[in-house]
Design a protein around this motif. Sequence first.
Motif, PDB file in Angstrom:
ATOM      1  N   ARG A  67       4.300   4.124  -4.721  1.00  0.00           N
ATOM      2  CA  ARG A  67       4.549   5.075  -3.609  1.00  0.00           C
ATOM      3  C   ARG A  67       3.437   5.177  -2.609  1.00  0.00           C
ATOM      4  N   ALA A  68       2.282   5.151  -3.105  1.00  0.00           N
ATOM      5  CA  ALA A  68       0.950   4.985  -2.341  1.00  0.00           C
ATOM      6  C   ALA A  68       1.172   3.825  -1.370  1.00  0.00           C
ATOM      7  N   LEU A  69       1.277   2.634  -1.810  1.00  0.00           N
ATOM      8  CA  LEU A  69       1.218   1.568  -0.952  1.00  0.00           C
ATOM      9  C   LEU A  69       2.448   1.729   0.007  1.00  0.00           C
ATOM     10  N   GLY A 133       0.294  11.632   6.164  1.00  0.00           N
ATOM     11  CA  GLY A 133      -1.253  12.102   6.204  1.00  0.00           C
ATOM     12  C   GLY A 133      -1.972  10.679   6.528  1.00  0.00           C
ATOM     13  N   CYS A 134      -1.755   9.571   6.217  1.00  0.00           N
ATOM     14  CA  CYS A 134      -2.438   8.245   6.248  1.00  0.00           C
ATOM     15  C   CYS A 134      -2.138   8.007   7.920  1.00  0.00           C
ATOM     16  N   ILE A 135      -1.268   8.156   8.505  1.00  0.00           N
ATOM     17  CA  ILE A 135      -0.945   7.636   9.893  1.00  0.00           C
ATOM     18  C   ILE A 135      -2.159   7.905  10.694  1.00  0.00           C
ATOM     19  N   TRP A 136      -2.827   9.020  10.894  1.00  0.00           N
ATOM     20  CA  TRP A 136      -3.768   9.501  11.902  1.00  0.00           C
ATOM     21  C   TRP A 136      -5.045   8.578  11.960  1.00  0.00           C
ATOM     22  N   PRO A 137      -5.768   8.377  10.920  1.00  0.00           N
ATOM     23  CA  PRO A 137      -6.683   7.313  11.170  1.00  0.00           C
ATOM     24  C   PRO A 137      -6.427   6.179  11.627  1.00  0.00           C
ATOM     25  N   ILE A 138      -5.373   5.581  11.340  1.00  0.00           N
ATOM     26  CA  ILE A 138      -5.001   4.190  11.845  1.00  0.00           C
ATOM     27  C   ILE A 138      -4.734   4.389  13.107  1.00  0.00           C
ATOM     28  N   LEU A 139      -3.952   5.351  13.478  1.00  0.00           N
ATOM     29  CA  LEU A 139      -3.452   5.613  15.031  1.00  0.00           C
ATOM     30  C   LEU A 139      -4.971   5.605  15.933  1.00  0.00           C
ATOM     31  N   VAL A 186      -9.797   3.791   5.555  1.00  0.00           N
ATOM     32  CA  VAL A 186     -10.017   5.298   5.360  1.00  0.00           C
ATOM     33  C   VAL A 186      -8.641   5.765   4.841  1.00  0.00           C
ATOM     34  N   SER A 187      -7.638   5.299   5.240  1.00  0.00           N
ATOM     35  CA  SER A 187      -6.237   5.855   4.921  1.00  0.00           C
ATOM     36  C   SER A 187      -5.827   5.393   3.386  1.00  0.00           C
ATOM     37  N   LEU A 188      -6.431   4.406   2.941  1.00  0.00           N
ATOM     38  CA  LEU A 188      -6.207   4.016   1.686  1.00  0.00           C
ATOM     39  C   LEU A 188      -6.514   4.877   0.620  1.00  0.00           C
ATOM     40  N   SER A 189      -7.726   5.656   0.777  1.00  0.00           N
ATOM     41  CA  SER A 189      -8.140   6.723  -0.185  1.00  0.00           C
ATOM     42  C   SER A 189      -7.410   7.865   0.067  1.00  0.00           C
ATOM     43  N   LEU A 190      -6.802   8.168   1.432  1.00  0.00           N
ATOM     44  CA  LEU A 190      -6.055   9.311   1.713  1.00  0.00           C
ATOM     45  C   LEU A 190      -4.641   9.227   0.884  1.00  0.00           C
ATOM     46  N   ALA A 191      -4.164   7.860   0.746  1.00  0.00           N
ATOM     47  CA  ALA A 191      -2.934   7.618   0.343  1.00  0.00           C
ATOM     48  C   ALA A 191      -2.945   8.064  -1.266  1.00  0.00           C
ATOM     49  N   LEU A 192      -3.991   7.808  -1.891  1.00  0.00           N
ATOM     50  CA  LEU A 192      -4.106   8.089  -3.454  1.00  0.00           C
ATOM     51  C   LEU A 192      -4.089   9.587  -3.456  1.00  0.00           C
ATOM     52  N   ILE A 193      -4.661  10.276  -2.615  1.00  0.00           N
ATOM     53  CA  ILE A 193      -4.917  11.687  -2.722  1.00  0.00           C
ATOM     54  C   ILE A 193      -3.810  12.323  -2.216  1.00  0.00           C
ATOM     55  N   LEU A 229      -8.605   6.943 -14.466  1.00  0.00           N
ATOM     56  CA  LEU A 229      -7.728   5.884 -14.185  1.00  0.00           C
ATOM     57  C   LEU A 229      -7.300   5.876 -12.664  1.00  0.00           C
ATOM     58  N   LEU A 230      -7.291   7.079 -12.077  1.00  0.00           N
ATOM     59  CA  LEU A 230      -7.072   7.314 -10.550  1.00  0.00           C
ATOM     60  C   LEU A 230      -8.223   6.509  -9.586  1.00  0.00           C
ATOM     61  N   GLY A 231      -9.439   6.898 -10.454  1.00  0.00           N
ATOM     62  CA  GLY A 231     -10.787   6.461  -9.652  1.00  0.00           C
ATOM     63  C   GLY A 231     -10.768   5.019  -9.791  1.00  0.00           C
ATOM     64  N   LEU A 232     -10.264   4.494 -11.012  1.00  0.00           N
ATOM     65  CA  LEU A 232     -10.560   2.910 -11.191  1.00  0.00           C
ATOM     66  C   LEU A 232      -9.278   2.171 -10.244  1.00  0.00           C
ATOM     67  N   ILE A 233      -8.030   2.816 -10.249  1.00  0.00           N
ATOM     68  CA  ILE A 233      -7.110   2.270  -9.301  1.00  0.00           C
ATOM     69  C   ILE A 233      -7.641   2.463  -7.828  1.00  0.00           C
ATOM     70  N   GLY A 234      -8.167   3.360  -7.436  1.00  0.00           N
ATOM     71  CA  GLY A 234      -8.800   3.433  -5.921  1.00  0.00           C
ATOM     72  C   GLY A 234      -9.766   2.380  -5.837  1.00  0.00           C
ATOM     73  N   TYR A 235     -10.954   2.272  -6.853  1.00  0.00           N
ATOM     74  CA  TYR A 235     -11.871   1.227  -6.691  1.00  0.00           C
ATOM     75  C   TYR A 235     -11.247  -0.158  -6.581  1.00  0.00           C
ATOM     76  N   GLY A 236     -10.372  -0.313  -7.235  1.00  0.00           N
ATOM     77  CA  GLY A 236      -9.781  -1.828  -7.655  1.00  0.00           C
ATOM     78  C   GLY A 236      -8.947  -2.160  -6.168  1.00  0.00           C
ATOM     79  N   LEU A 237      -8.352  -1.194  -5.392  1.00  0.00           N
ATOM     80  CA  LEU A 237      -7.334  -1.328  -3.939  1.00  0.00           C
ATOM     81  C   LEU A 237      -8.677  -1.361  -3.032  1.00  0.00           C
ATOM     82  N   ASN A 238      -9.552  -0.633  -3.146  1.00  0.00           N
ATOM     83  CA  ASN A 238     -10.624  -0.829  -2.086  1.00  0.00           C
ATOM     84  C   ASN A 238     -11.359  -2.234  -2.181  1.00  0.00           C
TER      85      ASN A 238
END
Length: 259
Positions: A67-69, A133-139, A186-193, A229-238
Motif C-alpha cells: 500500500r505504501a509503495l 499526503g505524499c504528492i505535495w513534496p513531489i509536486l 521526503v514523501s517516502l517517509s510520509l508514505a509509511l506514516i 519493524l516499521l523503523g527497519l522497513i523505513g530504513y531499508g526503503l531509504n
Amino acid sequence: MMWLLRVGPAVSLVALWQLVTVTGDWVFFPPPSKILVRLYENWFSGPVSAGFVTPQFWTDVVPSVGRALAGLTVAIIIGVALGVVAGQWRSAAAYIDPPVNFMRSLPKPAIVPIFLLVLGATDGMRIGLIAFGCIWPILLNTMQGVRSVDPAYRETTTAFHIPTAVAFFRVILPAASPKIAAGVRVSLSLALILMVLSEWMLARDGLGYFLISAQRKFHVLDLWSSIVLLGLIGYGLNVAFLAVEHRLLGWHRATTLQG
C-alpha cells in the motif's frame, strides 16, 4: 572508522536502554533484547522452505509495504506531471498554485473521514490517502526544479533548434531530477506514516492494524516489535532509494564536484 562513528550513538543508546530496563521493572519499556526476540517470533521464525518468514509476515508486512509503495507511485506520477506543467508554464501555475497551497495545508488525519465516506474501508481508500499526503513534496520540488533550470540550457536548445519535446525530456527534466528525487525521498517517509494511519481505520491486516490491536490489548512486546519493524522497513526503503538515486543521478554529483 566512519562507519563506527555513524552507528556508535545508536548502539550506545540501545545498550543504555538494555542496561536500564533489564535491571528494573519497566512494564511499558521492555528491554531491546526481548523486543527483538518477539519481532523474530512474529515475522521471521518460519521454516527454511518459506524463506524464514511466518504466515503473519504475509498478512502484516506485505500488504502494508504494498500500500505504501502503491500510494507513493501514484503520488510520483501525478506530482511530477502537475509540477512540470506548473513549472514550465507560468499561466498554468496561476491556476495550480492556489488549490495546491490550500490542500497541502490540510492536516492529513482530518482527510481520513472524507476518504472513508467516498471510497469506504478499502485498499483504494488507503492508497488514495497515502497518495494525497505524499504528492505535495513531489509536486512542489518538481515545480521548483523545473523553474530553476539554468537559463543557458533553455537558450542552448533554442539556438540549436532542438524540438520542444526532445529538449524537455533530454534537458529540462534531467536538470530538474535532483530536486524531484529530494521530494520523493521526503514523501517516502510520509508514505509509511500515512500507511500506518490508514490501517488504523477499519483494517483487517497490515502493520498499522497489528500495532493498534496490540495497543488495545496491552500486548506491549507486540507493540514495540511492530514499531521496530516499521523503523527497519523505513530504513531499508531509504537505503534502497539512495542506492537507486546514486545510480541514476551519478552524473549530477560528478558535475557538481567538477563545478
